[in-house]
Design an enzyme around this catalytic site. Structure first.
Site, PDB file in Angstrom:
ATOM      1  N   SER A   8       0.815  -1.212   0.000  1.00  0.00           N
ATOM      2  CA  SER A   8       0.000   0.000   0.000  1.00  0.00           C
ATOM      3  C   SER A   8       0.848   1.261   0.000  1.00  0.00           C
ATOM      4  O   SER A   8       0.345   2.346  -0.298  1.00  0.00           O
ATOM      5  CB  SER A   8      -0.925   0.004   1.216  1.00  0.00           C
ATOM      6  OG  SER A   8      -0.164  -0.014   2.414  1.00  0.00           O
ATOM      7  N   GLY A  40      -5.261  -0.799   5.637  1.00  0.00           N
ATOM      8  CA  GLY A  40      -5.713  -1.400   6.891  1.00  0.00           C
ATOM      9  C   GLY A  40      -7.055  -0.938   7.403  1.00  0.00           C
ATOM     10  O   GLY A  40      -7.643  -1.591   8.263  1.00  0.00           O
ATOM     11  N   CYS A  71       2.478  -6.822   1.915  1.00  0.00           N
ATOM     12  CA  CYS A  71       1.492  -6.108   2.726  1.00  0.00           C
ATOM     13  C   CYS A  71       0.706  -7.159   3.499  1.00  0.00           C
ATOM     14  O   CYS A  71       0.105  -8.060   2.891  1.00  0.00           O
ATOM     15  CB  CYS A  71       0.563  -5.296   1.826  1.00  0.00           C
ATOM     16  SG  CYS A  71      -0.837  -4.534   2.661  1.00  0.00           S
ATOM     17  N   ASN A  72       0.724  -7.064   4.820  1.00  0.00           N
ATOM     18  CA  ASN A  72       0.031  -8.061   5.633  1.00  0.00           C
ATOM     19  C   ASN A  72      -1.477  -8.002   5.450  1.00  0.00           C
ATOM     20  O   ASN A  72      -2.152  -9.037   5.434  1.00  0.00           O
ATOM     21  CB  ASN A  72       0.388  -7.865   7.103  1.00  0.00           C
ATOM     22  CG  ASN A  72       1.766  -8.382   7.445  1.00  0.00           C
ATOM     23  OD1 ASN A  72       1.928  -9.508   7.898  1.00  0.00           O
ATOM     24  ND2 ASN A  72       2.789  -7.563   7.225  1.00  0.00           N
ATOM     25  N   THR A  73      -2.021  -6.803   5.322  1.00  0.00           N
ATOM     26  CA  THR A  73      -3.462  -6.672   5.132  1.00  0.00           C
ATOM     27  C   THR A  73      -3.888  -7.333   3.829  1.00  0.00           C
ATOM     28  O   THR A  73      -4.854  -8.109   3.790  1.00  0.00           O
ATOM     29  CB  THR A  73      -3.873  -5.187   5.135  1.00  0.00           C
ATOM     30  OG1 THR A  73      -3.490  -4.591   6.380  1.00  0.00           O
ATOM     31  CG2 THR A  73      -5.371  -5.036   4.949  1.00  0.00           C
ATOM     32  N   CYS A 182       2.883  -6.083   9.878  1.00  0.00           N
ATOM     33  CA  CYS A 182       2.685  -5.062   8.846  1.00  0.00           C
ATOM     34  C   CYS A 182       4.069  -4.704   8.333  1.00  0.00           C
ATOM     35  O   CYS A 182       4.989  -4.497   9.137  1.00  0.00           O
ATOM     36  CB  CYS A 182       1.990  -3.833   9.422  1.00  0.00           C
ATOM     37  SG  CYS A 182       1.875  -2.440   8.270  1.00  0.00           S
ATOM     38  N   THR A 183       4.230  -4.638   7.025  1.00  0.00           N
ATOM     39  CA  THR A 183       5.575  -4.402   6.485  1.00  0.00           C
ATOM     40  C   THR A 183       6.057  -2.978   6.700  1.00  0.00           C
ATOM     41  O   THR A 183       7.232  -2.684   6.458  1.00  0.00           O
ATOM     42  CB  THR A 183       5.641  -4.758   4.984  1.00  0.00           C
ATOM     43  OG1 THR A 183       4.592  -4.085   4.274  1.00  0.00           O
ATOM     44  CG2 THR A 183       5.497  -6.268   4.790  1.00  0.00           C
TER      45      THR A 183
END
Length: 260
Positions: A8, A40, A71-73, A182-183
């Protein structure tokens, strides 16, 4: 074998940096969706749509042979969809991060921090439990961390106070390992480690490299590096230069993504 990486915004550059260091001759194409950051606080439907647009842009325009969702989301909500629609390997950040945490934790008490969407998805909780059902898992959404990083406030007093506000109670649970879910968060790693030196800090960008090593990579390429953003960002340029050096940033229009 060119690799496409998207996030993002700024955070995925932590993943880009690790991959570039481990595969210096592999062409890398990074897309930071800075016009729509953060993901997020978006709905699942929107997160999937944005992710499909970013991944499709990299695949169709640069013929990448693998996609890394940095991106973790997006990994939490869009990984399965991207694997269904793209005929190439798609690697998320949740599984590598969870596996690393299980390896380093001694007391089986693991903390997970991430965006509100990532924590709500329970992706880390479910993945960790699938690896070891006896784990105690404590999760905390830290929605202000991404804006801090995007502003470049990663080691000042505001950053320290914000980290303490979010993490003091989490650390009191007795966790010995903390997953940066989260990166963007690895850019706060030194601040977190300075406040809680006893914690094992898990940065999934390192673990992703190990997953990429299981894919046959063409190392006869030139090691080309390209970085794209969807909106101008002084903070992005500043942190980009700090993390990966003076790689030219090219702006693309959102209409180029949405038309795919």
């Amino acid at each position: 074998m060119p690799i496409g990486i998207f996030d993002s915004g700024i955070g995925g550059l932590t993943v880009f940096k690790e991959i570039a260091a481990s595969f210096p001759k592999v062409d890398l194409y990074y897309l930071g969706d800075t016009a729509r950051v953060p993901y997020g606080n978006k709905s699942k439907t929107t997160i999937i749509r944005y992710s499909v647009e970013c991944a499709s842009y990299l695949y169709h325009n640069y013929n990448v042979d693998a996609i890394v969702i940095a991106c973790n989301t997006a990994s939490s909500y869009a990984l399965d969809t991207l694997r269904e629609i793209l005929p190439i390997p798609v690697i998320g950040v949740v599984q590598p991060g969870a596996e690393s945490a299980v390896k380093v934790s001694k007391n089986k008490k693991i903390g997970v921090i991430g965006t509100s969407a990532t924590i709500k998805s329970n992706s880390y909780f479910e993945t960790l439990k699938s690896l070891d059902k006896d784990l105690e898992i404590y999760q905390k959404a830290c929605p202000l961390f991404v804006p801090l990083v995007e502003e470049g406030w990663i080691d000042n007093e505001v950053a320290k106070l914000t980290v303490k506000e979010y993490l003091d109670d989490l650390v009191k649970t007795g966790i010995d390992t903390l997953i940066l879910g989260c990166t963007h968060y690895p850019l706060l790693k030194n601040t977190i480690k300075g406040l809680y030196p006893h914690l094992n800090i898990v940065d999934s960008s390192v673990a992703i490299v190990e997953h990429l090593k299981n894919i046959k990579l063409n190392i006869e390429e030139t090691g080309k590096r390209k970085i794209f953003i969807t909106d101008e960002s002084h903070a992005f340029d500043k942190l980009k230069n700090m993390l990966v050096g003076d790689i030219k940033t090219e702006k693309i229009e959102l209409s180029d993504l949405c038309s795919l």
